[in-house]
Design a protein around this motif. Sequence first.
Motif, PDB file in Angstrom:
ATOM      1  N   ASN A 262       0.808  -1.224   0.000  1.00 36.33           N
ATOM      2  CA  ASN A 262       0.000   0.000   0.000  1.00 36.33           C
ATOM      3  C   ASN A 262       0.845   1.279   0.000  1.00 36.33           C
ATOM      4  O   ASN A 262       0.386   2.342   0.388  1.00 36.33           O
ATOM      5  N   ASN A 263       2.096   1.142  -0.398  1.00 39.92           N
ATOM      6  CA  ASN A 263       2.958   2.319  -0.507  1.00 39.92           C
ATOM      7  C   ASN A 263       2.684   3.020  -1.832  1.00 39.92           C
ATOM      8  O   ASN A 263       2.825   2.424  -2.896  1.00 39.92           O
ATOM      9  N   ASP A 264       2.254   4.270  -1.731  1.00 37.91           N
ATOM     10  CA  ASP A 264       1.909   5.005  -2.951  1.00 37.91           C
ATOM     11  C   ASP A 264       3.135   5.568  -3.661  1.00 37.91           C
ATOM     12  O   ASP A 264       3.043   6.012  -4.794  1.00 37.91           O
ATOM     13  N   ASN A 265       4.285   5.582  -2.992  1.00 32.96           N
ATOM     14  CA  ASN A 265       5.477   6.194  -3.580  1.00 32.96           C
ATOM     15  C   ASN A 265       6.191   5.221  -4.517  1.00 32.96           C
ATOM     16  O   ASN A 265       7.308   4.772  -4.261  1.00 32.96           O
ATOM     17  N   THR A 266       5.551   4.864  -5.600  1.00 30.70           N
ATOM     18  CA  THR A 266       6.140   3.970  -6.586  1.00 30.70           C
ATOM     19  C   THR A 266       7.356   4.622  -7.234  1.00 30.70           C
ATOM     20  O   THR A 266       7.352   5.808  -7.543  1.00 30.70           O
ATOM     21  N   VAL A 267       8.419   3.834  -7.438  1.00 34.71           N
ATOM     22  CA  VAL A 267       9.601   4.349  -8.111  1.00 34.71           C
ATOM     23  C   VAL A 267       9.867   3.529  -9.367  1.00 34.71           C
ATOM     24  O   VAL A 267       9.651   2.320  -9.400  1.00 34.71           O
ATOM     25  N   HIS A 289       1.669  10.440  -3.631  1.00 34.27           N
ATOM     26  CA  HIS A 289       0.344   9.897  -3.331  1.00 34.27           C
ATOM     27  C   HIS A 289      -0.709  10.357  -4.322  1.00 34.27           C
ATOM     28  O   HIS A 289      -1.780   9.757  -4.428  1.00 34.27           O
ATOM     29  N   MET A 290      -0.402  11.426  -5.081  1.00 33.36           N
ATOM     30  CA  MET A 290      -1.311  11.896  -6.133  1.00 33.36           C
ATOM     31  C   MET A 290      -0.955  11.292  -7.487  1.00 33.36           C
ATOM     32  O   MET A 290      -1.528  11.662  -8.494  1.00 33.36           O
ATOM     33  N   GLN A 291       0.010  10.338  -7.470  1.00 39.33           N
ATOM     34  CA  GLN A 291       0.507   9.707  -8.685  1.00 39.33           C
ATOM     35  C   GLN A 291       1.101  10.723  -9.662  1.00 39.33           C
ATOM     36  O   GLN A 291       1.006  10.576 -10.882  1.00 39.33           O
ATOM     37  N   LYS A 292       1.719  11.754  -9.104  1.00 38.60           N
ATOM     38  CA  LYS A 292       2.442  12.747  -9.887  1.00 38.60           C
ATOM     39  C   LYS A 292       3.932  12.441  -9.795  1.00 38.60           C
ATOM     40  O   LYS A 292       4.470  12.226  -8.698  1.00 38.60           O
ATOM     41  N   GLU A 293       4.613  12.452 -10.949  1.00 37.02           N
ATOM     42  CA  GLU A 293       6.017  12.062 -10.952  1.00 37.02           C
ATOM     43  C   GLU A 293       6.946  13.220 -10.591  1.00 37.02           C
ATOM     44  O   GLU A 293       6.706  14.360 -10.970  1.00 37.02           O
ATOM     45  N   HIS A 294       7.959  12.893  -9.810  1.00 38.13           N
ATOM     46  CA  HIS A 294       9.074  13.803  -9.585  1.00 38.13           C
ATOM     47  C   HIS A 294      10.360  12.980  -9.612  1.00 38.13           C
ATOM     48  O   HIS A 294      10.337  11.775  -9.832  1.00 38.13           O
ATOM     49  N   ILE A 295      11.488  13.639  -9.390  1.00 40.96           N
ATOM     50  CA  ILE A 295      12.792  13.052  -9.694  1.00 40.96           C
ATOM     51  C   ILE A 295      13.492  12.596  -8.415  1.00 40.96           C
ATOM     52  O   ILE A 295      13.501  13.311  -7.405  1.00 40.96           O
ATOM     53  N   ARG A 296      14.091  11.424  -8.490  1.00 42.23           N
ATOM     54  CA  ARG A 296      14.903  10.912  -7.391  1.00 42.23           C
ATOM     55  C   ARG A 296      16.233  10.427  -7.970  1.00 42.23           C
ATOM     56  O   ARG A 296      16.256   9.760  -9.011  1.00 42.23           O
ATOM     57  N   ILE A 297      17.331  10.765  -7.304  1.00 38.76           N
ATOM     58  CA  ILE A 297      18.663  10.384  -7.769  1.00 38.76           C
ATOM     59  C   ILE A 297      19.417   9.712  -6.621  1.00 38.76           C
ATOM     60  O   ILE A 297      19.477  10.252  -5.513  1.00 38.76           O
ATOM     61  N   ILE A 312      14.258  15.496  -5.985  1.00 43.44           N
ATOM     62  CA  ILE A 312      14.186  16.845  -6.554  1.00 43.44           C
ATOM     63  C   ILE A 312      12.721  17.161  -6.819  1.00 43.44           C
ATOM     64  O   ILE A 312      12.082  16.534  -7.671  1.00 43.44           O
ATOM     65  N   PHE A 313      12.203  18.108  -6.080  1.00 40.12           N
ATOM     66  CA  PHE A 313      10.798  18.480  -6.207  1.00 40.12           C
ATOM     67  C   PHE A 313      10.681  19.702  -7.119  1.00 40.12           C
ATOM     68  O   PHE A 313      11.399  20.691  -6.952  1.00 40.12           O
ATOM     69  N   THR A 314       9.794  19.624  -8.079  1.00 45.53           N
ATOM     70  CA  THR A 314       9.549  20.718  -9.011  1.00 45.53           C
ATOM     71  C   THR A 314       8.077  21.108  -8.951  1.00 45.53           C
ATOM     72  O   THR A 314       7.233  20.349  -8.457  1.00 45.53           O
ATOM     73  N   THR A 315       7.786  22.299  -9.457  1.00 49.52           N
ATOM     74  CA  THR A 315       6.400  22.794  -9.407  1.00 49.52           C
ATOM     75  C   THR A 315       5.463  21.890 -10.180  1.00 49.52           C
ATOM     76  O   THR A 315       4.342  21.593  -9.736  1.00 49.52           O
ATOM     77  N   TYR A 316       5.928  21.419 -11.317  1.00 50.48           N
ATOM     78  CA  TYR A 316       5.117  20.556 -12.159  1.00 50.48           C
ATOM     79  C   TYR A 316       5.704  19.149 -12.175  1.00 50.48           C
ATOM     80  O   TYR A 316       6.899  18.969 -11.931  1.00 50.48           O
ATOM     81  N   ASP A 339       2.144  19.742 -17.503  1.00 50.05           N
ATOM     82  CA  ASP A 339       1.001  20.201 -16.728  1.00 50.05           C
ATOM     83  C   ASP A 339      -0.234  19.505 -17.266  1.00 50.05           C
ATOM     84  O   ASP A 339      -0.133  18.491 -17.970  1.00 50.05           O
ATOM     85  N   THR A 340      -1.366  20.036 -16.995  1.00 47.23           N
ATOM     86  CA  THR A 340      -2.611  19.379 -17.400  1.00 47.23           C
ATOM     87  C   THR A 340      -2.754  19.284 -18.900  1.00 47.23           C
ATOM     88  O   THR A 340      -3.349  18.341 -19.426  1.00 47.23           O
ATOM     89  N   TYR A 341      -2.161  20.239 -19.621  1.00 48.08           N
ATOM     90  CA  TYR A 341      -2.462  20.363 -21.040  1.00 48.08           C
ATOM     91  C   TYR A 341      -1.330  19.936 -21.973  1.00 48.08           C
ATOM     92  O   TYR A 341      -1.595  19.601 -23.127  1.00 48.08           O
ATOM     93  N   ASN A 342      -0.110  19.989 -21.530  1.00 46.19           N
ATOM     94  CA  ASN A 342       0.974  19.663 -22.452  1.00 46.19           C
ATOM     95  C   ASN A 342       2.235  19.273 -21.692  1.00 46.19           C
ATOM     96  O   ASN A 342       2.308  19.409 -20.463  1.00 46.19           O
ATOM     97  N   SER A 343       3.240  18.789 -22.416  1.00 43.33           N
ATOM     98  CA  SER A 343       4.543  18.495 -21.827  1.00 43.33           C
ATOM     99  C   SER A 343       5.618  19.211 -22.623  1.00 43.33           C
ATOM    100  O   SER A 343       5.475  19.420 -23.829  1.00 43.33           O
ATOM    101  N   ASP A 344       6.690  19.579 -21.937  1.00 44.98           N
ATOM    102  CA  ASP A 344       7.824  20.261 -22.563  1.00 44.98           C
ATOM    103  C   ASP A 344       9.096  19.469 -22.319  1.00 44.98           C
ATOM    104  O   ASP A 344       9.213  18.722 -21.342  1.00 44.98           O
ATOM    105  N   GLY A 345      10.071  19.659 -23.208  1.00 45.90           N
ATOM    106  CA  GLY A 345      11.392  19.115 -22.956  1.00 45.90           C
ATOM    107  C   GLY A 345      12.016  19.805 -21.759  1.00 45.90           C
ATOM    108  O   GLY A 345      11.961  21.031 -21.633  1.00 45.90           O
ATOM    109  N   LEU A 346      12.592  19.033 -20.857  1.00 46.90           N
ATOM    110  CA  LEU A 346      13.161  19.555 -19.615  1.00 46.90           C
ATOM    111  C   LEU A 346      14.677  19.382 -19.620  1.00 46.90           C
ATOM    112  O   LEU A 346      15.188  18.299 -19.929  1.00 46.90           O
TER     113      LEU A 346
END
Length: 573
Positions: A262-267, A289-297, A312-316, A339-346
Amino acid sequence: MKKTLLLLLLFTSLYATPSNYSIIVNKPFNSALFDITQDYDRTLSAVGFSKNYKNNSHTALSYTNAFDYLASSSQKFGSQMHIMKVDKTAKIIFSKVSHLPEFNEAIAVVKTPSNGYFIGGYTLDGSLLVLKLDAAGRLLYSKTFGTKNYDRMNNLILMSDGGVLAVGSSITSRSNSDDMFNSGLGNNDIFITRFSKDGQKLWSKKFGTMYDDRGIDAVEARDGSIIVVSTTSYEKNRDVSIMRLTENGNRVWLKHYQEKANNDNTVVPKKIIRLKDNNFVLVLTQYNHMQKEHIRIIKFDLYQNILIDKEIFTTYPSEINDIKEYSDGKFIAVGYVKDTYNSDGLAMILDSNFILLTQEHYGQDNYDVFNAVTIMHNSQAAVAGVHTNKDSQETNMWITKLNRDATMAQISSTTESFYEKLRTIFHEEIKAKKIKIKKDLSINIIDSGLYFNVGEYKLTNKQKSFLKLISSKLIPFLYTNKESIKTLEINGHTSSEWGKANFTDTYFNNEKLSLNRSYETMSYIFRTQNKATQVWLAKVLRGSGYSSSKRIEYSNIESKKKSRRVSFKVILK
């Protein structure tokens, strides 16, 4: 979302802004680039896929119903490996498609010592592929391998012996009679194959559990052992494993990061690289827990010790697909932000402790992503990925260059490139204040001991010695780049005086003197070259006399001594 918009000026299949180095190649239907490398000639090569039509060699048939016709034509159109080579001016040198019998995609490219390529990929019906190409992109050989079931390659890694290692996954055969079968009864097992530099398969092994195991990436350690990153999926969990193998594929140790129920922090592991200190960096995507991806190193050593574990936590929501280390220990990482509408190269710049220094986003109001990055010789980074035009549903192949601060690099003009190369070649002479090179590619002698005396044009021993040194550096460089050279000028100059002669006589006397100075210099340099170079020089070498029209002045006062000289100028095509 912060974004740097690309001003798309679509001409044919090639896009590049007037200043930014960004190439977008439009092909019919979806296309993409997944890996990129810098060639030994400083060009860039990237691989991926484009859609192509496969001609049917059979005689046309008549069909009595639509279903038979659809069945006959369903396998005529699909993906084919695509390799593209571009130069510093964003010009496409070649763009080639594999035209292999089965539809396929390329996922990785590595260089060979002869400036050729190993390309790794897979066919869409489940076979694995390793291709070897020469420097011009011509196929030398193609190896098809794998099990009798469905296989997929995730990466191709260059090994220290010049061979390659393919890492991916394979549907389990479920039969002990399969000689590839090692362990595991799940949907997929980790599948690793090693090839020699000549394309000979050295070994091929499978690893796994009773669950769904997939090989993600691998890297060679300094001692020749291999670190493999994989995932194991079961129920709603996805665990990460790091495995160390010997050079022959025998397992040394296995580090299994098992998630709690039941760990929501899937990697999800994305990339592993070896650092200059011979430790390793693993990049992961971590879902909250919101199933939003961020970066781990994670940084770890050869003995399973965790040295750094950084989120590494980012706004989006953001994800890294590739990361490379600079010589000073900093990193550039690329992927996507959405974001909700599109993705950009990071693109991110991180310090040695993975603290975010800066980031940039690139794209339009649609789907854009960076898939791979390589650090170039000049510390710029070349990136390959996917771009989608506004209001389009088809992805395009994308190559761009970034500076050390992740801003987009500009296209280098040929003149600027030659200017920088000349400054590098004559670094010592410039530092010693013997010559000065201008951005118009003119080379001016400024050493006071190398000027001509009044009325003289014959070369002194000191002048000959210096010209021999200069030409030994300049001529071979120009000859190597002869396709770009239009003219090498050797110009003679004089001061403005000529005894008590009138203006007309002074001009013509100085004109003849300047021509003689040009001729003596040109003749000396020409005679010291080999026959092949002389043949080429005869086409581009030009001598001229400027009389006193380009005399050296300071605050409108002529420096007569410095005006008595010769100068060089390179003119490009």
